[in-house]
Design an enzyme around this catalytic site. Structure first.
Site, PDB file in Angstrom:
ATOM      1  N   ARG A  37      87.508  42.460  23.049  1.00  0.00           N
ATOM      2  CA  ARG A  37      86.690  42.876  24.198  1.00  0.00           C
ATOM      3  C   ARG A  37      87.506  43.653  25.214  1.00  0.00           C
ATOM      4  O   ARG A  37      87.299  43.537  26.428  1.00  0.00           O
ATOM      5  CB  ARG A  37      86.022  41.673  24.874  1.00  0.00           C
ATOM      6  N   ARG A  41      83.079  44.273  30.414  1.00  0.00           N
ATOM      7  CA  ARG A  41      82.597  44.155  31.793  1.00  0.00           C
ATOM      8  C   ARG A  41      83.690  43.904  32.823  1.00  0.00           C
ATOM      9  O   ARG A  41      83.445  44.055  34.024  1.00  0.00           O
ATOM     10  CB  ARG A  41      81.548  43.032  31.876  1.00  0.00           C
ATOM     11  N   ARG A  50      77.480  50.926  32.395  1.00  0.00           N
ATOM     12  CA  ARG A  50      76.325  50.057  32.174  1.00  0.00           C
ATOM     13  C   ARG A  50      75.226  50.255  33.213  1.00  0.00           C
ATOM     14  O   ARG A  50      74.046  49.999  32.947  1.00  0.00           O
ATOM     15  CB  ARG A  50      76.775  48.588  32.158  1.00  0.00           C
ATOM     16  N   ASP A  88      78.424  46.003  18.574  1.00  0.00           N
ATOM     17  CA  ASP A  88      78.110  44.581  18.682  1.00  0.00           C
ATOM     18  C   ASP A  88      77.874  44.025  17.292  1.00  0.00           C
ATOM     19  O   ASP A  88      77.350  44.733  16.426  1.00  0.00           O
ATOM     20  CB  ASP A  88      76.864  44.370  19.551  1.00  0.00           C
ATOM     21  N   TYR A 166      72.918  33.170  14.789  1.00  0.00           N
ATOM     22  CA  TYR A 166      72.190  33.865  15.862  1.00  0.00           C
ATOM     23  C   TYR A 166      70.752  34.157  15.454  1.00  0.00           C
ATOM     24  O   TYR A 166      69.821  34.026  16.251  1.00  0.00           O
ATOM     25  CB  TYR A 166      72.893  35.171  16.222  1.00  0.00           C
TER      26      TYR A 166
END
Length: 385
Positions: A37, A41, A50, A88, A166
């Protein structure tokens, strides 16, 4: 859709191949490092991106995916030894026909998860990877070109169990009880779902390399939710098969790339993975270097594994912990530095910089000292294969 095979000659020459050499078990002048990552963010430039685009729009737009992939490379000039394509793991369920949303303060969300085996009829069991995921391959090709040889580019996929969990849970979970219920209640249907995902992941990873990816990582982020018996029955076979089949398919078109596996919180898997076709084993932060070396018997390169929370500490504390980590893993062969999990959104970018600088400086200094002590010899042999 395009399935052209791109090779090194189709891209700018690589100027830093440190991580590739390390992944092959070769001797290196310093410890290579990249961060899971690393585009995310915690970076103000990513947050600006974003604001203009939603998450999956960035993933599906090669120019935007390229832009955010390069953000940490541009910010930490000379401190990162690899980039990882911005995408992703859940683009794979999307390719199989499931809707996935990325919700603020929730994360990934499936409006219609797989509740019973009857829901499997909704899935596209054998999607064309180029018809459904071409945007990932285009982003890889563009990004490798834009990198201009500064560092290699990593492609990746989620592993079958993590993706299936998921798809059944519908979002992240503290217990994964719905997904684990499938393993106990619908074992044959679970294995069928895992088979479909495995086949797609193999094709997806091969296509990433054909598009320009120079390393691959398989993320089994949810594997540690299972005990050893369930892991051995439902998870391990697919993990092993992915590496075997990807390497076999690539060999037929004269392509070879190192493959990394991350079975998070699955300490009981280390010995089995040490005899697999994976080249590198990523470790979570609960595993000590000594335990990992003992379980893998020196067969594999190791990657990791500082606790991401270390980055909340002072730069001085970060440096001292880095030195302990590098002393434990070794700095000149058989090791790639990373964290034991991905970056957190509230991490300070300057503290990641301190982490990267400490790895670079200490491993360089230590390797120079080791070389002088050995009188210039190469020292220890590379990991066993």
């Amino acid at each position: 859709m395009s399935s052209k095979v791109l090779r090194d000659a189709d891209f700018p020459p690589i100027r830093n191949d440190l991580i590739i050499r390390a992944a092959k078990g070769e001797k290196v002048e310093r410890t290579p490092v990249w961060i899971m990552r690393q585009a995310g963010r915690y970076l103000p430039e990513f947050r600006e991106s974003r604001k203009r685009n939603d998450f999956f729009t960035i993933c599906r737009t090669p120019e935007l995916a390229c832009e955010v992939t390069l953000q940490p490379i541009d910010r930490y000039t000379g401190l990162l030894d690899a980039s990882i394509i911005f995408s992703d793991i859940l683009v794979v369920p999307q390719a199989m026909g499931m809707e996935v949303q990325m919700l603020e303060k929730v994360g990934p969300y499936f409006p219609q998860p797989l509740r019973t085996p009857e829901d499997l009829a909704r899935l596209d069991k054998k999607p064309d990877v180029h018809a459904t995921l071409q945007y990932v391959f285009d982003a890889i090709t563009l990004t490798r070109t834009k990198l201009d040889g500064r560092v290699p580019l990593i492609g990746f996929s989620g592993a079958p169990w993590t993706l299936a969990a998921y798809m059944i849970e519908g979002q992240g979970s503290k217990t994964y009880s719905k997904a684990k219920t499938w393993l106990y209640k619908y074992p044959e249907e679970s294995k069928m779902l895992l088979r479909w995902i495995t086949d797609l992941v193999v094709e997806y990873l091969v296509a990433q390399v054909k598009a320009g990816a120079q390393l691959l990582q398989v993320f089994d982020s949810n594997s540690g939710e299972l005990g050893k018996n369930l892991f051995d029955e439902f998870v391990l076979p697919g993990l092993l098969e992915i590496a075997e089949r990807v390497k076999e398919k690539l060999a037929k078109i004269d392509l070879v790339v190192p493959i990394i596996v991350f079975a998070r919180n699955s300490h009981y898997a280390l010995e089995s993975l040490s005899t697999s076709q994976y080249d590198v084993i990523q470790l979570d932060f609960t595993i000590s270097p000594a335990f990992a070396r003992a379980q893998t018997h020196g067969r594999k390169v190791l990657q990791g594994n500082a606790d991401p929370s270390l980055l909340y500490a002072s730069p001085e504390k970060i440096r001292s912990e880095v030195e302990k980590m590098l002393d434990a893993f070794g700095t000149d062969r058989g090791y790639i530095a990373n964290l034991g999990h991905g970056m957190y959104p509230d991490h300070d970018p300057e503290h990641l910089k301190a982490y990267l600088q400490a790895i670079n400086e200490y491993s360089t200094r230590k390797n120079k000292g080791n070389k002088r002590a050995r009188g210039g010899s190469d020292g220890e042999p590379s990991p066993k294969r």
